[in-house]
Design a protein around this motif. Sequence first.
Motif, PDB file in Angstrom:
ATOM      1  N   SER A  79      -8.477  -8.660   1.879  1.00  0.00           N
ATOM      2  CA  SER A  79      -7.535  -8.357   0.274  1.00  0.00           C
ATOM      3  C   SER A  79      -6.827  -9.495   0.250  1.00  0.00           C
ATOM      4  N   ALA A 135      -9.977  -4.282  -5.731  1.00  0.00           N
ATOM      5  CA  ALA A 135     -11.025  -3.696  -4.364  1.00  0.00           C
ATOM      6  C   ALA A 135     -11.127  -2.618  -4.096  1.00  0.00           C
ATOM      7  N   ASP A 136     -10.054  -2.027  -3.480  1.00  0.00           N
ATOM      8  CA  ASP A 136     -11.086  -0.286  -4.149  1.00  0.00           C
ATOM      9  C   ASP A 136     -10.008   0.367  -5.283  1.00  0.00           C
ATOM     10  N   TRP A 150       0.952  -1.519  -0.120  1.00  0.00           N
ATOM     11  CA  TRP A 150      -0.264   0.143   0.266  1.00  0.00           C
ATOM     12  C   TRP A 150       0.971   0.684  -0.086  1.00  0.00           C
ATOM     13  N   GLN A 166      -7.393   1.592  -5.353  1.00  0.00           N
ATOM     14  CA  GLN A 166      -6.340   2.727  -4.665  1.00  0.00           C
ATOM     15  C   GLN A 166      -7.363   3.950  -4.744  1.00  0.00           C
ATOM     16  N   THR A 174      -4.593  -2.880  -2.578  1.00  0.00           N
ATOM     17  CA  THR A 174      -5.126  -0.859  -3.057  1.00  0.00           C
ATOM     18  C   THR A 174      -5.717  -0.254  -2.055  1.00  0.00           C
ATOM     19  N   THR A 175      -6.061  -1.587  -1.252  1.00  0.00           N
ATOM     20  CA  THR A 175      -7.441  -1.368  -0.198  1.00  0.00           C
ATOM     21  C   THR A 175      -6.635  -1.316   1.111  1.00  0.00           C
TER      22      THR A 175
END
Length: 181
Positions: A91, A133-134, A58, A136, A79-80
Amino acid sequence: MSPQFREVIAEYHANASDRPDYSLTLRGVAKFFVEAKKPRVDITKDPAPAIQARKYGWNAKHKIVVLTNFEYLIIYDTTTIPKETDSCSVSRYRKYHYTEYVDKFDEIYRLISRDAVYRGNFDKYFNEAFNGADSQKQQVDAIFLSQINEWRIALSNELYSKGKRYTNFEVLNDFVQDFIN
């Protein structure tokens, strides 16, 4: 060979939470990290190694990080935002047991092999086809800046409420800036 041109850089650090164990690079640019734990560490149940590895990925703005204890090879989506309360399944993108390495070799090779990185397939997949998932949406830089601004406001409000020398906004602003610096 110059360090910037090494494909795999084994990190030497003072403590276990300093840096990832390995940085896999292409022309000096880290593509992803590998965090290796001792075989006795159960990375399928203990959340600490997963959180540690995900933080590395991250903070570096990588899409993935690899965590292994040699019995398992786990690829995490980075990305989370990693949270201390996350379980080791949060994740998790792929999990392979050593008994699956032969059967899943093509998949593993396609995702994290040297050839995948050098041929551009790694970047193509993780930048175009991979939907983290997110994704970033909140980059580490933006989150850090937001956190500093929250501290600035909280500190300013606290000092202003105390009165005296901090009722002058210029003095207050200078003091808070110096403190944060």
